[in-house]
Design an enzyme around this catalytic site. Structure first.
Site, mmCIF file in Angstrom:
data_model
loop_
_atom_site.group_PDB
_atom_site.id
_atom_site.type_symbol
_atom_site.label_atom_id
_atom_site.label_comp_id
_atom_site.label_asym_id
_atom_site.label_seq_id
_atom_site.Cartn_x
_atom_site.Cartn_y
_atom_site.Cartn_z
ATOM 1 N N GLY A 1 23.461 7.339 27.531
ATOM 2 C CA GLY A 1 24.006 7.242 28.872
ATOM 3 C C GLY A 1 23.884 5.816 29.375
ATOM 4 N N GLU B 1 0.834 -1.203 0.000
ATOM 5 C CA GLU B 1 0.000 0.000 0.000
ATOM 6 C C GLU B 1 0.873 1.258 0.000
ATOM 7 O OE1 GLU B 1 -3.553 1.863 2.866
ATOM 8 O OE2 GLU B 1 -2.282 0.229 3.589
ATOM 9 N N LYS C 1 -9.194 2.225 -2.489
ATOM 10 C CA LYS C 1 -9.466 1.594 -1.190
ATOM 11 C C LYS C 1 -10.818 2.018 -0.663
ATOM 12 C CE LYS C 1 -7.188 1.056 3.364
ATOM 13 N NZ LYS C 1 -5.985 1.427 4.139
ATOM 14 N N CYS D 1 -5.231 -3.317 2.193
ATOM 15 C CA CYS D 1 -5.111 -3.385 3.655
ATOM 16 C C CYS D 1 -6.448 -3.586 4.358
ATOM 17 C CB CYS D 1 -4.374 -2.142 4.172
ATOM 18 S SG CYS D 1 -3.538 -2.446 5.763
#
Length: 604
Positions: free
Chosen positions: A335, A60, A128, A164
């Protein structure tokens, strides 16, 4: 091996089975790099053609990368998409390609579309239909939904096209395409990762196959994009719900498989009007293709990553690697305290980038124990990363000399003044936060001087309840474990040690009670519930939106403890808004997923 997929019951009769050689191009695009993404697509089309594929499917919005967000509001960005798509179409011969792109409509509206490219032309587009607008998705901000299901015919084989979300729920458009004669449904996907999502997605596709009696092929994007990670895991499932081919997770791949599919013999006897909820399905392109050349493509069935720690760790590594690489950083700095969180971040950084690109800064204070500092140095040595030592005691004294006169004059409790003579601020949270801010300043100075990306090391448990310091340990450019709960931090370190076959992180780090070491004898549990309790409350409240009553009843946790944790979560929203972006690995992460007002009078 040619893989039979079964018949579609929506078709009255079928011609003989035909073989379709399908390629799924699982690529890692860069959002906004339209020209570079088009070049990547062009290269994969060539590879698919060389493999004898008749149809190659891309993810997509492959040309833009996903999600392009407000780049879609720039007209010149849309023009660039159109130019690159036209160039791709003009060059394309010998194979049909389905490419995801953003399509301008005639009235200026925008669609999330799939372009059908073949024979040197744009043959058609599918738009879509189902636009997600929840969690990390914001598609209705940009796109209009399509209205018509779509088919393409390749050598007489009908193939349904979806994008999707279109297949995450039963019904149209996939069901309508099946009724209209599709024997294969392809899905262009940009489905982001969270824990367990790959298996969930595969089960969903298997369910759609059983419902429609069609084969399914889902091509998912892969790679990191800001907070999101896409896991790939592209797959082919037959009409009986069996997975026939599966691409790797967290890696680019061209997955090729031969499918034996029925070619329609006379159209759908069972018309779309006869099924509840069915919609029109239109054939948008038809291409004649010869049978694929032999020998048959042997399908790959990559094994999913197991256990869960392996999958999550791979997501974190890819998310960091792509954030660093796609944003042009050469080195990272963090760190390293000798605690579990910074140890995990250091491990991920070295695995993602290589030890030569990672700098670990050890910044002891007068409250730091010899044990933690020794462990920090040992971790850096084990990982073969450079360690830089910066003692912050002198800086703490300078801050105390500067601030104590004001603290002593303005204190609300004359009985507990700071001791200016010893250059020590009042022993409260201000002094603790100053230590964290000194460390943050030093890391940012190194970033300024050398261009290193500062990685923060706070986990989701700490970020949830505000157990962190603004402009201190929250200062940085990318929060690698921002969405990783404390207990999972421990699990990931143990798993990575096991994979290494040695203690990259010493056992003492895993066994020591967690502490920020900002005052003598400090432990996390002085301020927080035990992490096994805290993480249960946070999962229910943050990820599931359960009420205090539900959490206390379900988990058997004292209601006062639940209420206090929820108060800490709610009043820390302002801090989280100022935290750097970090990798999403849970179903609901802070930031794109969970958006609550800072000014909030709802106290439950």
């Amino acid at each position: 091996m040619r893989i039979p997929t079964g018949d579609n019951p929506g078709i009255a009769t079928h011609a003989a089975q035909r073989t379709l050689r399908l390629a799924l191009a699982q690529i890692n695009p860069v959002v906004g790099d339209v020209e570079g993404n088009a070049g990547m697509i062009r290269a994969r089309i060539g590879e698919a053609r060389d493999a004898g594929a008749q149809l190659v499917v891309f993810p997509e919005l492959a040309i833009t990368g996903y999600p392009p967000e407000d780049l879609l509001l720039k007209p010149h960005f849309l023009t660039a998409i159109e130019e690159e798509l036209a160039a791709l179409a003009a060059d394309l011969e010998g194979v049909v390609a389905l490419v995801g792109f953003a399509e301008r409509g005639g009235a200026g509206e925008l669609y999330d579309s799939a372009a059908v490219l073949g024979d040197g032309a744009l043959l058609g587009t599918y738009r879509k239909m189902l636009l997600p607008n929840y969690g990390v998705f914001d598609e209705r901000r940009y796109f209009e939904p399509g209205e018509t299901a779509a088919l393409i015919e390749i050598g007489g084989i009908r193939v349904g096209v979806t994008i999707c979300e279109d297949i995450w729920f039963p019904g149209p458009p996939a069901s309508s395409e099946a009724i209209a004669g599709a024997s294969l449904i392809v899905n262009l996907s940009a489905s982001p990762y969270h824990r367990g999502k790959p298996a969930e997605r595969e089960r969903m596709v298997q369910g759609r196959a059983l419902e429609t009696r069609c084969a399914y092929a889902l091509c998912n994007t892969v790679g990191g994009q800001d907070e999101l990670v896409f896991d790939g895991h592209s797959l082919v499932v037959d009409a009986g719900g069996e997975t026939l081919a599966r691409a790797a997770q967290f890696d680019e791949e061209l997955l090729v498989a031969d499918l034996e599919l029925p070619a329609p013999g006379g159209g759908a006897e069972d018309g779309t009007e006869s099924r509840p909820g069915a919609i029109e399905a239109t054939t948008i392109a038809a291409v004649e293709c010869p049978e694929p050349p032999g020998p048959a493509a042997e399908p790959r069935l990559a094994e999913p990553l197991e256990p869960e720690e392996a999958e999550v760790y791979a997501a974190l590594v890819m998310g960091l690697r792509d954030y660093v690489g796609k944003n042009g950083f050469e080195h990272v700095v963090l760190g390293l305290s000798g605690g579990i969180d910074s140890a995990l971040v250091a491990m991920i950084a070295v695995d993602a980038l290589g030890a030569d690109r990672v700098r670990c800064v050890v910044m002891p204070s007068p409250h730091s124990s010899d044990e933690t500092q020794g462990d920090a140095r040992q971790i850096a040595a084990n990982l073969e990363a450079e360690a830089i030592e910066l003692e912050i005691g002198p800086s703490m004294e300078s801050y105390a000399a500067l601030l104590n006169p004001v603290f002593d004059r303005e204190t609300a409790d004359p009985g507990a003044p700071g001791d200016a003579a010893r250059n020590e601020p009042s022993p409260d949270v201000t002094a603790e936060n100053l230590q964290a801010r000194i460390r943050g300043n030093l890391l940012m100075a190194l970033s300024n001087r050398f261009g290193w990306l500062v990685l923060t090391t706070g986990n989701k448990s700490e970020l949830s309840v505000g157990y962190s310091t603004l402009y201190g340990d929250m200062a940085g450019g990318f929060a690698v474990v921002k969405d990783v709960p404390k207990q999972l931090v421990y699990a990931l370190v143990r798993w990575r040690n096991e994979q290494a076959g040695r203690e990259l992180v010493p056992a003492s780090v895993l066994e020591r009670a967690p502490s920020a070491e900002l005052r003598p004898g400090q432990l996390d549990e002085d301020s927080l519930p035990p992490y096994e309790i805290l993480d249960r409350i946070l999962e229910d409240y943050v990820e599931r939106d359960h009420s205090p009553e539900e959490i206390a009843a379900a988990d058997g946790i004292d209601r006062e403890v639940v209420d206090e944790v929820i108060r800490m979560v709610d009043r820390s929203e302002y801090k989280r808004r100022q935290a750097p972006p970090g990798i999403k690995i849970s179903p609901k992460a802070f930031g794109r997923d969970r958006r609550l007002p800072i000014t909030n009078g709802f106290g439950r």
